[in-house]
Structure formats: C-alpha cells, structure tokens
Scaffold this active site. Structure first.
Site, PDB file in Angstrom:
ATOM      1  N   HIS A   1       0.846  -1.205   0.000  1.00 39.75           N
ATOM      2  CA  HIS A   1       0.000   0.000   0.000  1.00 39.75           C
ATOM      3  C   HIS A   1       0.880   1.253   0.000  1.00 39.75           C
ATOM      4  O   HIS A   1       0.704   2.172   0.808  1.00 39.75           O
ATOM      5  CB  HIS A   1      -0.976  -0.015   1.178  1.00 39.75           C
ATOM      6  CG  HIS A   1      -2.099  -0.984   0.988  1.00 39.75           C
ATOM      7  ND1 HIS A   1      -3.282  -0.651   0.376  1.00 39.75           N
ATOM      8  CD2 HIS A   1      -2.203  -2.300   1.297  1.00 39.75           C
ATOM      9  CE1 HIS A   1      -4.081  -1.711   0.323  1.00 39.75           C
ATOM     10  NE2 HIS A   1      -3.445  -2.731   0.869  1.00 39.75           N
TER      11      HIS A   1
ATOM     12  N   TYR B   1       4.132  -3.717  10.246  1.00 48.15           N
ATOM     13  CA  TYR B   1       3.924  -2.268  10.148  1.00 48.15           C
ATOM     14  C   TYR B   1       5.026  -1.507  10.871  1.00 48.15           C
ATOM     15  O   TYR B   1       5.515  -0.488  10.373  1.00 48.15           O
ATOM     16  CB  TYR B   1       2.563  -1.884  10.741  1.00 48.15           C
ATOM     17  CG  TYR B   1       1.358  -2.319   9.962  1.00 48.15           C
ATOM     18  CD1 TYR B   1       1.428  -3.280   8.958  1.00 48.15           C
ATOM     19  CD2 TYR B   1       0.101  -1.789  10.240  1.00 48.15           C
ATOM     20  CE1 TYR B   1       0.307  -3.692   8.259  1.00 48.15           C
ATOM     21  CE2 TYR B   1      -1.025  -2.191   9.539  1.00 48.15           C
ATOM     22  CZ  TYR B   1      -0.913  -3.143   8.555  1.00 48.15           C
ATOM     23  OH  TYR B   1      -2.027  -3.549   7.868  1.00 48.15           O
TER      24      TYR B   1
END
Length: 316
Positions: A34, A303
């Site tokens: 992303h 993340y």
C-alpha cells in the site's frame, strides 16, 4: 507500539517484508505494501448506540480528531490508478486521543483476506514471485490457490474501480473484542460505509483513468465539501469464528453504528506525514482489545518494522 515478544513472529515479519521487496523492488521512504496514498484530516463523532458496545475513549467523547490515509494496493508508489492491481484500496484511520496517544483502524475495500496465518501468507507471496509469465502451468501460484480455497476466493472476488475513494466501502478483516461500561464483551469487525453511497466504474472505464485520478479526485472533492463515512461494527454470533480473517459471518448478524468520520482537508505535507506515521492494527485502548487472530501480532510487527525502515530512509 512495541515489537511482539515472540521472536518467531518478528522473524516471519522480516521475511514477509523481504518478500514484498522481491515482488515490488525497494522504494526507500515508502511502505512495503500500500505504498501509494494520500492523507487527510477530520473528526469522528460517536453515535449514541456505540456506548452499548464499548466504552472506548473516542466513543465516550463528543468529538475526536482523526487522521486518515487512503491507499492503493501493492508496494509500487507510482502505480497508476487505472491498473487492476491498485485494488483493493486501503483506508487507515487514526483517532487522536491525546498527544502521542491514539488508536487506529486498518481496513481495505474487500470483505476478505487470502490466508488465516502468516506462514500461509508468505507461502502465497513466494508462489506469486515464482509464477512469472514464462513459467509453465501449473504455476506455483495456481498450485497454491488450488489447495487454499480462501485464497482462491480472495483472488476471484470482484475488486471494481471506485468512482471515488469516497464512494467505496472498507472492511476490517480481523475481529476485536468490544467491552462496554457494564463489562459486557462482544466480538465484532469494522465496516466503513460511505455516506455518498457506493459507486464504481466498469473495468473498461477504470482502465482509462489518469495516473493519479483517485487522489486528484478526492483532493478536489474534499476542497468543496467534507466527505463522510459511517463506522459500523458487525457483531459476531456465539457460534461465529472470531480468530480467522478468512471466516465470513452471516449477513444477518447485527450492525452497531460506532459513529461518523468526517474528512475535511488533505494534509499539506501528506508525503512527509505518510513516511512518518505508523498505523497499528491492534487497538491498544480501553474497551477494544485484540482477538486471538494470529494475523494481528504479525501485522503489527510488519507495520512497525516497515515504518522504522521508512523513517530511516534518506530523502531522494
């Protein structure tokens, strides 16, 4: 946001990041997945019925400032919005509870995930990487999909081009435990539904979109009027599986409205803010806790590791 104590989870997170690098190349300062996105600001207003589900801080207050990031799929920061691989789109929302205190929602525009565990996920990524156009059938990815029904369903599910990122619904695929002030706990999954309704292009129309159509469009849209999303929680029944992101619950399950997110401006330093912010898929706040879904700790580790690497990248 700490790294998990489980060294195996951290090792798997590093190996998944390396596999993303193999698939998409290295793009310093951008996310491994992303990568292309845009950040906006706004506020969240809780719905009265939300207190029946949770006593989370942002539900107990009249209003909470938010930061949101829309994104394309893949780790390619220059991916055209007209390419099918840009779907599903992502939406992450940060509820800013106090200075350096926050809770996040991470979602994407398909109510599904291809694998239950991280080990299956890296197996899928490796199969994709080994299935180039010159590889004869059955390619490794075809073999994987043939033996993993959830992954096959994810790949085959429609992923249409939205007319706007503001006319797309987004789904949190992992379940959380919601606890109210009376101590009642129910499991649920987030659904983020556009006030403007869902509107999509045909595949033929989508293929003709400009390189940055969706981000130019939403910047223009929000400059004229705020965009709004209802945040709902689909509540699990007592027999529903709550630790498997590939398990669907019946549509008959009740939806509780948590509140409305209103986005009213693009961050002027969006690229710098995207490089800095690290969203956390684990809520880490009173009234909303992680389920036993094995993807949660792994995603949090990915993340965080990706974010540290991104922050350390020198400007081009």
């Amino acid at each position: 946001m700490p790294l998990p104590n489980d060294e195996r989870v951290v090792d798997l997170a590093n190996r998944i990041l390396a596999q993303f690098d193999t698939l998409f190349g290295l793009h310093p300062g951008f996310r491994a997945a992303h990568a292309k996105g845009l950040m906006l600001t706004g506020s969240f207003t809780a719905a009265p019925e939300a207190l029946s589900l949770t006593n989370a801080p942002h539900v107990s207050r009249p209003s909470t400032p938010v930061t949101a990031r829309f994104s394309n799929s893949t780790g390619l920061p220059m991916l055209p919005d007209s390419v099918a691989d840009a779907n599903p789109r992502g939406l992450a929302i940060r509820f800013n509870l106090a200075e350096h205190v926050h809770t996040d929602i991470v979602s994407h525009s398909i109510d599904a995930f291809p694998t239950r565990t991280g080990d299956e996920f890296i197996e899928l990524l490796k199969a994709i990487g080994a299935s180039g156009p010159d590889v004869p059938s059955p390619k490794p990815v075809e073999v994987f999909l043939g033996s993993h029904p959830a992954a096959l369903a994810f790949v085959q599910a429609p992923k249409p081009f939205p007319v706007s990122l503001a006319t797309e619904s987004y789904f949190g695929v992992t379940a959380f435990a919601f606890t109210n002030a009376q101590g009642e706990t129910k499991y649920g999954r987030y659904r983020i539904v556009p006030e403007a309704g869902e509107h999509f292009f045909s595949d033929e129309e989508g293929a003709k979109l400009a390189q940055d159509y969706h981000y130019d469009e939403i910047a223009e849209r929000v400059s004229k009027a705020p965009i709004r999303f209802r945040i709902l929680v689909q509540v699990a029944g007592p027999e529903d599986t709550v630790d498997d992101a590939t398990a669907h619950w019946p549509e008959s399950r009740p939806l509780v409205e948590l509140g409305v997110v209103e986005l009213n401006a693009v961050l002027p330093d969006s690229l710098a803010q995207q490089k800095h912010i690290i969203f956390d898929p684990i809520p880490r706040c009173e009234g909303i806790e992680a389920s036993a879904d094995p993807l949660l700790e792994l995603r949090a580790a990915i993340y965080l590791l990706s974010g540290r690497r991104r922050r350390a990248a020198q400007p081009a």
